[in-house]
Motif scaffolding. Structure first.
Motif, PDB file in Angstrom:
ATOM      1  N   ALA A   7     146.387 -28.972  77.869  1.00 47.11           N
ATOM      2  CA  ALA A   7     146.365 -29.373  79.296  1.00 47.11           C
ATOM      3  C   ALA A   7     145.056 -30.055  79.575  1.00 47.11           C
ATOM      4  CB  ALA A   7     146.389 -28.105  80.149  1.00 47.11           C
ATOM      5  N   ALA A   8     144.638 -31.284  78.663  1.00 48.77           N
ATOM      6  CA  ALA A   8     143.390 -31.774  78.786  1.00 48.77           C
ATOM      7  C   ALA A   8     143.185 -32.669  80.307  1.00 48.77           C
ATOM      8  CB  ALA A   8     143.043 -32.487  77.431  1.00 48.77           C
ATOM      9  N   GLY A  10     144.404 -31.585  82.842  1.00 48.97           N
ATOM     10  CA  GLY A  10     144.626 -30.905  84.197  1.00 48.97           C
ATOM     11  C   GLY A  10     143.336 -30.283  84.830  1.00 48.97           C
ATOM     12  N   SER A  33     150.047 -36.652  78.263  1.00 46.63           N
ATOM     13  CA  SER A  33     149.722 -38.036  78.852  1.00 46.63           C
ATOM     14  C   SER A  33     148.399 -38.337  78.424  1.00 46.63           C
ATOM     15  CB  SER A  33     149.852 -38.410  80.259  1.00 46.63           C
ATOM     16  OG  SER A  33     149.076 -37.358  80.879  1.00 46.63           O
ATOM     17  N   PHE A  38     150.454 -34.174  72.981  1.00 49.65           N
ATOM     18  CA  PHE A  38     151.099 -32.815  72.797  1.00 49.65           C
ATOM     19  C   PHE A  38     151.961 -32.391  73.684  1.00 49.65           C
ATOM     20  CE2 PHE A  38     150.846 -28.367  73.810  1.00 49.65           C
ATOM     21  CZ  PHE A  38     151.080 -27.655  72.671  1.00 49.65           C
ATOM     22  N   ASP A  39     153.204 -32.064  73.210  1.00 49.84           N
ATOM     23  CA  ASP A  39     153.927 -31.454  74.142  1.00 49.84           C
ATOM     24  C   ASP A  39     154.630 -30.255  73.577  1.00 49.84           C
ATOM     25  OD1 ASP A  39     156.380 -31.284  76.053  1.00 49.84           O
ATOM     26  OD2 ASP A  39     156.877 -33.268  75.987  1.00 49.84           O
ATOM     27  N   ALA A  60     148.955 -22.092  79.018  1.00 50.99           N
ATOM     28  CA  ALA A  60     150.518 -21.889  78.265  1.00 50.99           C
ATOM     29  C   ALA A  60     151.503 -22.693  79.465  1.00 50.99           C
ATOM     30  CB  ALA A  60     150.549 -20.287  78.759  1.00 50.99           C
TER      31      ALA A  60
HETATM   32  N1  LIG Z   1     145.583 -23.723  89.431  1.00 48.78           N
HETATM   33  C1  LIG Z   1     145.205 -22.265  89.599  1.00 48.78           C
HETATM   34  O1  LIG Z   1     144.624 -21.682  90.700  1.00 48.78           O
HETATM   35  C2  LIG Z   1     145.375 -21.454  88.545  1.00 48.78           C
HETATM   36  C3  LIG Z   1     144.669 -20.118  88.376  1.00 48.78           C
HETATM   37  C4  LIG Z   1     144.928 -19.352  87.385  1.00 48.78           C
HETATM   38  C5  LIG Z   1     145.584 -19.471  86.401  1.00 48.78           C
HETATM   39  N2  LIG Z   1     146.471 -20.841  86.333  1.00 48.78           N
HETATM   40  C6  LIG Z   1     147.416 -21.221  85.289  1.00 48.78           C
HETATM   41  O2  LIG Z   1     146.800 -22.372  84.571  1.00 48.78           O
HETATM   42  C7  LIG Z   1     147.858 -23.134  84.200  1.00 48.78           C
HETATM   43  C8  LIG Z   1     147.747 -24.361  84.491  1.00 48.78           C
HETATM   44  O3  LIG Z   1     147.863 -24.660  86.098  1.00 48.78           O
HETATM   45  P1  LIG Z   1     147.292 -25.673  86.921  1.00 48.78           P
HETATM   46  O4  LIG Z   1     147.792 -25.700  88.253  1.00 48.78           O
HETATM   47  O5  LIG Z   1     145.915 -25.516  87.009  1.00 48.78           O
HETATM   48  O6  LIG Z   1     147.537 -27.066  86.226  1.00 48.78           O
HETATM   49  P2  LIG Z   1     146.848 -28.023  85.616  1.00 48.78           P
HETATM   50  O7  LIG Z   1     146.119 -27.606  84.407  1.00 48.78           O
HETATM   51  O8  LIG Z   1     146.031 -28.879  86.597  1.00 48.78           O
HETATM   52  O9  LIG Z   1     147.901 -29.162  84.997  1.00 48.78           O
HETATM   53  C9  LIG Z   1     148.828 -28.800  83.907  1.00 48.78           C
HETATM   54  C10 LIG Z   1     148.379 -29.373  82.865  1.00 48.78           C
HETATM   55  O10 LIG Z   1     149.396 -29.305  81.748  1.00 48.78           O
HETATM   56  C11 LIG Z   1     149.853 -30.252  81.092  1.00 48.78           C
HETATM   57  N3  LIG Z   1     151.078 -30.153  80.474  1.00 48.78           N
HETATM   58  C12 LIG Z   1     152.172 -30.015  81.422  1.00 48.78           C
HETATM   59  N4  LIG Z   1     153.428 -29.822  81.026  1.00 48.78           N
HETATM   60  C13 LIG Z   1     153.031 -30.096  79.576  1.00 48.78           C
HETATM   61  C14 LIG Z   1     153.865 -30.013  78.434  1.00 48.78           C
HETATM   62  N5  LIG Z   1     155.134 -29.908  78.433  1.00 48.78           N
HETATM   63  N6  LIG Z   1     153.214 -30.039  77.036  1.00 48.78           N
HETATM   64  C15 LIG Z   1     151.881 -30.174  77.131  1.00 48.78           C
HETATM   65  N7  LIG Z   1     150.925 -30.227  78.182  1.00 48.78           N
HETATM   66  C16 LIG Z   1     151.580 -29.946  79.439  1.00 48.78           C
HETATM   67  C17 LIG Z   1     149.666 -31.319  81.929  1.00 48.78           C
HETATM   68  O11 LIG Z   1     149.228 -32.655  81.475  1.00 48.78           O
HETATM   69  P3  LIG Z   1     150.229 -33.805  81.081  1.00 48.78           P
HETATM   70  O12 LIG Z   1     151.196 -34.162  82.296  1.00 48.78           O
HETATM   71  O13 LIG Z   1     149.439 -34.868  80.389  1.00 48.78           O
HETATM   72  O14 LIG Z   1     151.027 -33.326  79.836  1.00 48.78           O
HETATM   73  C18 LIG Z   1     148.224 -30.980  82.616  1.00 48.78           C
HETATM   74  O15 LIG Z   1     147.294 -31.275  81.950  1.00 48.78           O
HETATM   75  C19 LIG Z   1     149.239 -22.445  84.759  1.00 48.78           C
HETATM   76  O16 LIG Z   1     149.701 -21.766  83.643  1.00 48.78           O
HETATM   77  C20 LIG Z   1     148.723 -21.710  85.798  1.00 48.78           C
HETATM   78  O17 LIG Z   1     149.596 -20.521  86.235  1.00 48.78           O
HETATM   79  C21 LIG Z   1     146.276 -21.660  87.449  1.00 48.78           C
END
Ligand SMILES: NC(=O)c1ccc[n+]([C@@H]2O[C@H](COP(=O)([O-])OP(=O)(O)OC[C@H]3O[C@@H](n4cnc5c(N)ncnc54)[C@H](OP(=O)(O)O)[C@@H]3O)[C@@H](O)[C@H]2O)c1
Length: 269
Positions: A7-8, A10, A33, A38-39, A60
């Protein structure tokens, strides 16, 4: 030692790549992207991403299906340590949301190698980099959260804790509950962003049923509406309202306050 960051692109992954590199670490930044492709849904992309890696920051996917196979392949490829981003009190949510994160916790704990779990509150950056940005800019954030406070955490604090767990000693088998220093209601948080930005923004409490119906009307799939509904139920029940001092203890400095975040991200120039 190469550290793989998933998720690099994100909110945490992007900052973690920068932070680890600034400290001189060899980092592979992976996502669909990102620098290295990695997908989760394309196992053919996994081997190249894992080659030569000893340590993995694992964010995850929502769907738990690929996680076990990925972790097994990673361990076979020589990975010795996982740091998993997870959410607070998912285990008390009756399995109604966070399936991917829960599966990742379970799978790394059974992997036979080192692991650390980071269970985090909602990030400050949800307000300006993601979910809540558009409604805030439109002047109205409407959610079914009630008057419960939440100790929002800065993504940079999550990142610095992750870096400690990825590169330091003494963190194997630890489950860290990560929060910001103070609990704020959404109404209070929105008021602070409104004052700092000079924009009129209101927080509106809506019933859960209305919120879920709104998501469906916007075209979100039913399971996403249900999962978000369950997340907000956990928040309304007050399960993630208490701050912890884990960030301060691990980083030897206070956790970033919401006021500091607002001054950085919302202050009118
Ligand atoms: N946001 C919060 O407040 C928070 C708090 C606690 C836990 N979390 C958990 O952290 C995780 C990430 O959430 P976030 O909202 O912070 O999102 P994020 O990390 O900002 O964005 C999602 C990331 O996942 C990648 N991704 C998406 N689909 C993918 C796939 N099929 N294969 C590989 N990479 C993929 C995306 O990159 P690409 O589009 O380049 O693939 C992006 O880097 C979730 O499980 C969430 O529940 C979030």
């Amino acid at each position: 030692m190469t550290i793989l960051v998933l998720a690099a692109t994100g909110k945490t992954g992007r900052r973690l790549v920068q932070h680890l590199r600034a400290d001189g670490n060899e980092v592979r930044a992976a996502s669909r992207s990102g620098e290295v492709r990695f997908d989760w849904d394309e196992p053919a992309t996994w081997a190249a991403v894992l080659a030569g890696v000893r340590v993995v920051y694992l964010v995850a996917p929502d769907d738990p299906a690929p996680i076990e196979a990925f972790v097994e392949q990673a361990v076979r490829a020589g990975v010795e340590r996982f740091v998993v981003l997870s959410g607070r009190k998912l285990d008390q949510a009756g399995g109604r949301f966070g399936h991917g994160m829960l599966a990742a916790e379970r799978v790394v704990a059974a992997s036979g190698v080192g692991w650390t779990i980071l269970r985090s509150n909602n990030f400050n950056q949800n307000f300006d980099e993601y979910t809540w940005r558009e409604p805030l800019l439109a002047g109205r954030l409407a959610l079914p959260i009630g008057a419960m406070g939440e100790p929002f955490i800065d993504a940079q604090d999550v990142v610095e804790v992750a870096a400690v767990a990825l590169t330091g000693v003494g963190h194997f088998g630890q489950v860290y509950e990560l929060t910001g220093p103070d609990s704020l209601t959404f109404a209070e948080a929105v008021r602070m962003m409104s004052v700092a930005s000079g924009r009129p923004i209101e927080y509106v409490e809506v019933p859960a049923t209305e919120y879920e119906a709104g998501l469906l009307a916007e075209g979100y799939p039913a399971e996403v509406a249900e999962e978000l509904g369950a997340l907000f139920e956990v928040m309304r029940a007050g399960l993630i309202t208490e701050p912890t001092d884990t960030v301060a203890k691990l980083l030897n400095r206070p956790a970033t306050s919401f006021a500091e975040y607002v001054a950085r991200a919302w202050q009118r120039p």
